[in-house]
Scaffold this motif. Sequence first.
Motif, PDB file in Angstrom:
ATOM      1  N   SER A  27       0.840  -1.187   0.000  1.00  0.00           N
ATOM      2  CA  SER A  27       0.000   0.000   0.000  1.00  0.00           C
ATOM      3  C   SER A  27       0.876   1.238   0.000  1.00  0.00           C
TER       4      SER A  27
ATOM      5  N   ASN B 110      -2.163   6.300  -1.123  1.00  0.00           N
ATOM      6  CA  ASN B 110      -3.462   6.392  -1.787  1.00  0.00           C
ATOM      7  C   ASN B 110      -3.823   5.164  -2.619  1.00  0.00           C
TER       8      ASN B 110
ATOM      9  N   TYR C 198      -3.902   0.526  -2.744  1.00  0.00           N
ATOM     10  CA  TYR C 198      -3.731  -0.765  -2.075  1.00  0.00           C
ATOM     11  C   TYR C 198      -3.706  -1.862  -3.129  1.00  0.00           C
TER      12      TYR C 198
ATOM     13  N   VAL D 207      -7.295   5.337  -3.877  1.00  0.00           N
ATOM     14  CA  VAL D 207      -8.094   6.326  -3.157  1.00  0.00           C
ATOM     15  C   VAL D 207      -7.751   7.684  -3.747  1.00  0.00           C
TER      16      VAL D 207
ATOM     17  N   VAL E 250     -13.095   5.837  -3.584  1.00  0.00           N
ATOM     18  CA  VAL E 250     -12.296   4.644  -3.840  1.00  0.00           C
ATOM     19  C   VAL E 250     -12.518   4.303  -5.310  1.00  0.00           C
TER      20      VAL E 250
ATOM     21  N   SER F 107      -9.239   8.714   3.097  1.00  0.00           N
ATOM     22  CA  SER F 107      -7.807   8.441   3.243  1.00  0.00           C
ATOM     23  C   SER F 107      -7.639   6.972   3.599  1.00  0.00           C
ATOM     24  N   LEU F 108      -6.590   6.358   3.039  1.00  0.00           N
ATOM     25  CA  LEU F 108      -6.260   4.974   3.375  1.00  0.00           C
ATOM     26  C   LEU F 108      -5.603   4.981   4.741  1.00  0.00           C
TER      27      LEU F 108
ATOM     28  N   THR G 136      -3.780  -0.860   7.065  1.00  0.00           N
ATOM     29  CA  THR G 136      -3.748  -2.080   6.263  1.00  0.00           C
ATOM     30  C   THR G 136      -3.196  -3.215   7.119  1.00  0.00           C
TER      31      THR G 136
ATOM     32  N   ALA H 166      -7.760  -3.805   4.171  1.00  0.00           N
ATOM     33  CA  ALA H 166      -7.359  -2.393   4.106  1.00  0.00           C
ATOM     34  C   ALA H 166      -8.575  -1.546   4.453  1.00  0.00           C
ATOM     35  N   THR H 167      -8.388  -0.565   5.313  1.00  0.00           N
ATOM     36  CA  THR H 167      -9.494   0.280   5.759  1.00  0.00           C
ATOM     37  C   THR H 167      -9.302   1.715   5.286  1.00  0.00           C
ATOM     38  N   VAL H 168     -10.354   2.256   4.691  1.00  0.00           N
ATOM     39  CA  VAL H 168     -10.377   3.644   4.230  1.00  0.00           C
ATOM     40  C   VAL H 168     -11.277   4.435   5.162  1.00  0.00           C
TER      41      VAL H 168
ATOM     42  N   THR I 116     -14.004  -0.963   4.510  1.00  0.00           N
ATOM     43  CA  THR I 116     -12.975  -1.971   4.746  1.00  0.00           C
ATOM     44  C   THR I 116     -13.017  -3.025   3.651  1.00  0.00           C
TER      45      THR I 116
END
Length: 393
Positions: free
Chosen positions: A29, A32, A34, A43, A48, A99-100, A103, A108-110, A119
């Motif tokens: 990652s 921005n 993943y 992102v 996304v 924003s990312l 991870t 991976a969570t935004v 997620t």
Amino acid sequence: MSRQTIAVVAVALLLVAGVVPASTAAASSSSNAYTGTHVSFDVQGSTVTDYTVEDATVVQSIGVQSTSQAESDSGGGLLGAGGGLDLSATVNVDLAGLSLSTTTQTSATVQAESGATLTAHDENNGILVVEPGDESQVVVANLSTNAEASASGENQVEVTTADGTRATFIAVGNASVTVNEQGNVTGQVGTNGKVVLRAYPDGKTEAETQAEELIASGKAAGEVYAGTAAEAGAKASTSVVTYANETTMTAKQTGESTVNVTVDRTSETGKVLITSVSEAAVGTTENLDVAVSGGTAVEVSSYSDLEGALGSDRSAYMVKQHASGNATVFVAFNHFSERTASISGADDGSSGGDAGDDSGSTATSSGSSPGFGVVTLVGALVALAAVLFVRRE
């Protein structure tokens, strides 16, 4: 050849050996973007973009905004006749910044400025879960060119992309989804609700259709993927997706042929656990046994019998085999609070798991040439040093 030359060769080989592990990362990652084993996305500002599962772009872009802000920005134009949000008219929403944020090896969570989280779970179905935070949210997903979407009530929207990839948006709990005036997908998710995206790049099976219904009806506690992301020779992995509120789930491999999944709920109401297992996790998927909290669960052959176990005096399970060698195991816990399901297959010696491994960590896929790992390099180093030393003598 001098000892100095031998030393230089040895150091060179060790440097190469040191590079190998760095190239085996399952996911990467940046600030921005993943890229995982199965899922990738960017992102960009408030969306996304290019959400891709197994190299198939499922959604062109997806974003969120708090319901109150979306209504304010539209001047009340999103409100329907009854005063509620008109999702079909939700087209031009000023989406919240993204924003990312975090991870892991399997997700991976935004984070959205509106308080929502998105997620992504790096598994075969590329599950994306949108949760609202403390305030109701509007969800807007723009599909790829020539994709088709059709709504089934307020709980599900079926999507077929131009290349035939299928996906489903599912509203769980206090949430709803629909198709807007432009043919894209919109939704609203309130506190204790979720919007879930599941993709099927290899086609949707009957078991996956049933899983969708369990998720949409609120009968699913969550999903576990055990070993399905592992490649040949890699350690089997486990990852968890939770759907029910006030529920925590953990999964780990114990030995070479057993996966234990513990589900802890504050409510006593029974739920169904959906588990995808591979031979890497359980040795073989042909003859699976399931025990619940140390007791035997009854095996059933129909979904109605499976759901009938909820609230009954005995838990139940059902196994659905897939051509890939994986299997879907549905476990109906008759009640809670904390219960553990042990899913075991016969140990045929070919399991990719490690005996006694309790980590539940994601397997990392190897980027090195077959059979040329760190151990092989060390052996080659010793052998070469010995030969060179003999020649010198």
